[in-house]
Motif scaffolding. Sequence first.
Motif, mmCIF file in Angstrom:
data_model
loop_
_atom_site.group_PDB
_atom_site.id
_atom_site.type_symbol
_atom_site.label_atom_id
_atom_site.label_comp_id
_atom_site.label_asym_id
_atom_site.label_seq_id
_atom_site.Cartn_x
_atom_site.Cartn_y
_atom_site.Cartn_z
ATOM 1 N N PHE B 88 -4.271 10.300 -2.832
ATOM 2 C CA PHE B 88 -3.428 9.193 -2.380
ATOM 3 C C PHE B 88 -2.144 9.837 -1.877
ATOM 4 O O PHE B 88 -1.295 10.241 -2.673
ATOM 5 C CB PHE B 88 -3.197 8.214 -3.523
ATOM 6 N N PRO B 89 -1.984 9.955 -0.552
ATOM 7 C CA PRO B 89 -0.978 10.859 0.006
ATOM 8 C C PRO B 89 0.475 10.512 -0.325
ATOM 9 O O PRO B 89 1.293 11.411 -0.472
ATOM 10 C CB PRO B 89 -1.219 10.773 1.517
ATOM 11 N N ASP B 90 0.779 9.211 -0.465
ATOM 12 C CA ASP B 90 2.165 8.839 -0.715
ATOM 13 C C ASP B 90 2.502 8.784 -2.198
ATOM 14 O O ASP B 90 3.627 8.469 -2.577
ATOM 15 C CB ASP B 90 2.479 7.470 -0.081
ATOM 16 N N MET B 91 1.532 9.066 -3.040
ATOM 17 C CA MET B 91 1.804 9.085 -4.472
ATOM 18 C C MET B 91 2.013 10.537 -4.907
ATOM 19 O O MET B 91 1.477 11.457 -4.305
ATOM 20 C CB MET B 91 0.630 8.462 -5.240
#
Lengths: 291, 234
Positions: B88-91
């Motif tokens: 999950f790239p933005d986490m």
Amino acid sequence: MEVFVQTLVAGVLKGGLYALIGIGMTLIMGVMGIINLAHGQMMMVAMYLTYVLFHYLGIDPYMALFVSMPSLFLLGMFIQRFLLNPLMKVESILPENQVLMTVGIAMVLTEIARFIFTSNYLSVQTSYSTKAWYVGEISFSAALCVAFAFAALLSAGLFGFLVKTDLGRSIRAVSQDNEAAQLMGIDSERIKIITMGIGAALVAAAGTLLLPIYYLFPDIGGPFTRKAFVITILGGLGSTVGAIFGGVTLGLAEAFGATYIGMDYEDMVGLIIFILVLLFLPGGFKRLTKV
Amino acid sequence: MLQVDGIDVCYGDLQVLWDVSLRVGAGEIVVLLGANGAGKTTTIKTVSSLLKPAKGTVTFQGTRLDAVPSHKIIEYGVAHVPEGRRLFPDMTVEENLMVGSLRGEAKSRRSRTMDWVFEIFPRLKERRRQPAGTLSGGEQQMAAIGRGLMSLPKLLMFDEPSLGLSPILVADIFRIVELINKQGMTVLLVEQNVKHTLNMCDRAYVLENGRVALSGTGREFLDNDHVKEAYLGI
């Protein structure tokens, strides 16, 4: 100078409410991948609910929040569970076509409201509807200030929820990678239902808070759906922080447009900013904030 | 432990798997080899129930996985580290690991499991507050494996963990796969990196055009002329 500061204050306060409307839509956009074109109409339902509570039961609009938000939470969940999720299971319907369903839902909600309440303009007159506080020569509308405070509180609460809880993290996970989220054991259909409920509850809060200073008629949903759409795009689709910037930007644009160009051009200025952002910052404010 | 019996899998009208059967015993490392488009990813996606077989069954410790929705698979002890990491790239790294342990027992043991993952991948500990999308390819693969471990699975499936990594990192990743296996987890590995994997695996299957073309122990494969010619280039 006073006029300028006054406009700034009015714009920011209104922007707070717009942010609340936009956050709901952007949250739904992130998780479902679609624009909910019934967003303003959900707000309209909440406003009528608040009106009824005030008019017939004498309940103050701020108390009505405790009814309108849970009610719209349930309505949102119902819509997602029984009207939108079934569409996703049909392979021949592109997911984008769920947007058409939301348009249909918007129409039905509007016409139900017209059926019950007729097209007449309604309003809620409270003791604080026209009250204002003064700092020097600058006036702060009491109702707008309270609305702004609620909006800030709810946004902060939402952020806390999204960052600190497992359910919040699951919502973000589904919006960032649905398939990977399923592999982690997240039931994305359930998350979608909850997210739609949260989005509806947020826009319900905006509607209820707006009612003491606004008027109400069945078609009020349309303009607010459009505003929510503009805010969501300004913020960068799916970005909650961006939606706050988008909301305040739209609030300011409308306020300055109304003051310096003319009341009739209020919406035009907002839309001009919208076009400018699309042309020069296609990713919205998300490109700048990276969140 | 895992039994795949004669599955046919289709994407719409296009059939990509024909009568694929394989078996993974407890404690084994089993490798699924094959060229691009042979059906390796499709096979383990079917085990994860992301795809449903048109025919045949997937059984894990007596449970029919093909009848279980994909988000429940992890509760039966099967974790899938997907192709292309799919973090999950933005986490942050830490949040990604947390999302790996949402269910049941894994949730109550979250902080202990996370310490263990940080022990295996000290690099992740340094980067724990960084958004996963900003990590290098190797670090992302580590985070993806770590996220899979967080659910404390009995069977861990890797889809091409060596893809796009430098040879040193590839060796690292395979060393860690072996380490995880020694700590008691069963491993099903999908790979194109034939040489490395045949040396470490217990058994292997080769998929060609959606069918199992060969199966045997790693040793047998290394001696097999067809494998040598087609996959090792000797």
